[in-house]
Enzyme design. Structure first.
Site, short mmCIF file in Angstrom:
data_model
loop_
_atom_site.label_atom_id
_atom_site.label_comp_id
_atom_site.label_asym_id
_atom_site.label_seq_id
_atom_site.Cartn_x
_atom_site.Cartn_y
_atom_site.Cartn_z
N ASP A 290 67.13 -2.18 57.82
CA ASP A 290 66.10 -1.02 57.54
C ASP A 290 66.10 -0.55 56.06
OD1 ASP A 290 67.12 -0.90 60.33
OD2 ASP A 290 66.29 1.11 60.62
N HIS B 273 63.39 2.00 55.10
CA HIS B 273 63.25 3.17 55.44
C HIS B 273 62.62 4.06 54.23
CE1 HIS B 273 63.22 3.87 59.56
NE2 HIS B 273 64.57 3.35 59.67
N ASP C 203 61.60 -1.65 60.06
CA ASP C 203 61.78 -0.20 59.59
C ASP C 203 61.73 -0.18 58.22
OD1 ASP C 203 63.90 1.66 61.91
OD2 ASP C 203 62.09 0.57 62.27
N ASP D 46 58.67 5.20 56.58
CA ASP D 46 59.32 6.06 57.38
C ASP D 46 60.52 6.70 56.86
OD1 ASP D 46 57.86 5.71 60.86
OD2 ASP D 46 56.93 6.70 59.04
N ARG D 47 60.70 8.07 57.04
CA ARG D 47 61.97 8.87 56.66
C ARG D 47 62.03 9.02 55.02
NH1 ARG D 47 64.86 11.66 60.59
NH2 ARG D 47 65.10 10.05 62.49
N ASN E 115 60.75 -0.68 65.10
CA ASN E 115 60.03 0.36 65.84
C ASN E 115 59.46 1.37 65.16
OD1 ASN E 115 62.91 1.08 65.10
ND2 ASN E 115 62.37 3.16 66.17
N HIS E 116 59.81 1.49 63.69
CA HIS E 116 58.95 2.19 62.90
C HIS E 116 57.77 1.52 62.29
CE1 HIS E 116 61.20 6.17 62.34
NE2 HIS E 116 62.08 5.48 62.89
N HIS F 233 64.74 -6.73 65.35
CA HIS F 233 65.17 -5.17 64.67
C HIS F 233 65.75 -4.66 65.68
CE1 HIS F 233 64.95 -1.54 62.70
NE2 HIS F 233 64.63 -0.99 64.00
N ARG G 34 68.10 6.60 73.32
CA ARG G 34 66.92 6.94 72.54
C ARG G 34 65.53 7.14 73.38
NH1 ARG G 34 67.38 4.45 66.96
NH2 ARG G 34 69.31 3.11 66.77
N HIS H 168 68.54 -1.53 62.73
CA HIS H 168 67.95 -0.17 63.77
C HIS H 168 69.10 0.76 63.86
CE1 HIS H 168 65.79 1.22 66.86
NE2 HIS H 168 66.45 1.01 67.99
O1 8D4 Z 1 64.37 6.91 62.23
C1 8D4 Z 1 65.34 6.54 62.23
O2 8D4 Z 1 66.51 6.69 61.80
C2 8D4 Z 1 65.15 5.14 63.12
N1 8D4 Z 1 65.38 4.05 62.76
N2 8D4 Z 1 65.05 3.43 63.94
N3 8D4 Z 1 64.83 4.29 65.01
C3 8D4 Z 1 64.98 5.24 64.63
C4 8D4 Z 1 64.71 6.65 65.25
C5 8D4 Z 1 63.78 6.52 66.41
C6 8D4 Z 1 63.64 7.83 67.18
C7 8D4 Z 1 64.20 8.96 66.65
C8 8D4 Z 1 64.87 9.01 65.80
C9 8D4 Z 1 65.21 8.00 64.77
MN MN Z 2 65.76 2.55 61.36
MN MN Z 3 64.57 1.28 64.02
#
Ligand code: 8D4
Ligand code: MN
Ligand code: MN
Length: 332
Positions: free
Chosen positions: A76, A78, A105, A108-109, A137-138, A186, A234, A261
């Site tokens: 990741d 991010h 990933d 995001d974030r 997943n992001h 991932h 999750r 992940h």
């Molecule tokens: O945002 C993250 O840290 C993340 N990285 N992979 N999945 C998540 C995630 C998914 C759902 C809710 C919060 C974090």
């Molecule tokens: Mn992640």
């Molecule tokens: Mn992830």
């Protein structure tokens, strides 16, 4: 994109003669370090070109690492662009001779997600076999709307570009196999036994990730230290034990699972008796977790993992989630 004119006053990176060059990518990376934006004409050109490289790929990509060559796996990122630049400082820029696999990933974030993804996609265009990209997943519209990437692209570029990113993410492969021995994904493995690599290759990946099934589990599952399968905290994917990893590897004649992940204090963790490795490459995640980042270098033919850990580097004063438009995402 060819109809978009570039003003005289634009002083940023330019793609001359329709070919993305290393010089262009280096200039673009410097511009991004100075929080300058890439001109929309060139931004759309990168997206157009990378789609032509990603869409024809199989859903499960076989990567060949010839003897006496190597590949580096990152987890990741991010949106932590300045930490991505640090990875390239530590381990060299991507090239056909110094290939990378980024394991999902990307966005995001972190609030420099656009800079991260344009850099990864530009290197994919420049060195097709020097840059491999797995979907996380992001890399999905719903997550991007909640965790900042959609808002960031709308703010820095425009809405139509945000839509094109969503389309592009649906073209990303879901898993890679290195030399038919190391499975890279991932999230992780499955809620049922007997999944073959051919089942993964047969998935229709050109869609948003579903809430269940193989595609969901590849992007969302997590290992757990026990045996068997337990529900994932999750709410998507499954928590799978070391027996599940062992069985999957045996049934597919593989040696190792490498996944991402999950944040890891030391940037990576060997689990399931060394048969599964988690690698996470966003240090001090969200400017608050104080974790290290890591990447893994595999040298053929042994393909023994060589771990490099690293701490975060300074970044301009833009907080994580600065572009998320959902107050609840600021609370999580
Ligand atoms: O945002 C993250 O840290 C993340 N990285 N992979 N999945 C998540 C995630 C998914 C759902 C809710 C919060 C974090
Ligand atoms: Mn992640
Ligand atoms: Mn992830």
């Amino acid at each position: 994109f060819r109809t978009i004119d570039v003003e005289e006053a634009y002083s940023g990176a330019r793609i001359e003669g329709d070919k993305i060059t290393l010089e262009f990518v280096k200039t673009m990376m410097e511009d991004f370090k100075n929080q300058k934006k890439l001109h929309k004409r060139y931004a759309f050109q990168i997206l157009h070109e990378v789609k032509e490289l990603l869409a024809p790929l199989p859903t499960l990509v076989n990567v060949n690492v010839p003897n006496d060559t190597h590949i580096t796996i990152c987890g990741d990122i991010h949106g932590q662009y300045f930490d991505l630049m640090n990875i390239f400082d530590l381990n060299g820029l991507p090239s056909d001779e110094n290939p990378y696999l980024f394991n999902g990933d990307f966005v995001d974030r972190g609030s420099f997600s656009a800079e991260v993804i344009f850099t990864l996609f530009a290197f994919k265009c420049l060195y097709n076999s020097g840059m491999h990209l797995s979907r996380g997943n992001h890399e999905s519209k719903s997550m991007n709307k909640m965790y900042g990437f959609h808002g960031e692209v709308k703010s820095k570029y425009n809405e139509s570009m945000a839509e094109i990113f969503s389309e592009l993410f649906c073209c990303l492969p879901l898993a890679h196999v290195l030399n038919k021995r190391i499975f890279v994904v991932h999230g992780g493995l499955f809620s049922r036994d007997g999944v073959k690599l051919s089942d993964i290759r047969s998935i229709d990946r050109f869609r948003e990730p579903p809430d269940e099934g193989l595609m969901c589990e590849l992007l969302w599952s997590d290992p757990h230290p026990g045996l068997g399968r337990i529900p994932s905290k999750r709410g998507a994917g499954v928590a799978f034990g070391s027996d599940v990893t062992q069985k999957f590897l045996e049934e597919n004649n593989l040696e190792l699972v490498v996944r991402s992940h999950e944040v890891k204090e030391e940037g990576y963790e060997e689990e399931h008796g060394g048969k599964l490795i988690t690698v996470f490459s966003a240090p001090n995640y969200c400017d608050q977790m104080n974790n290290k980042g890591a990447f893994i270098k595999f040298v053929a033919p042994k393909l023994k993992p060589q771990f490099t850990k690293f701490v975060s580097v300074p970044h301009p004063n833009v907080r994580p989630m600065a572009y998320a438009n959902n107050i609840f995402s600021w609370l999580s």
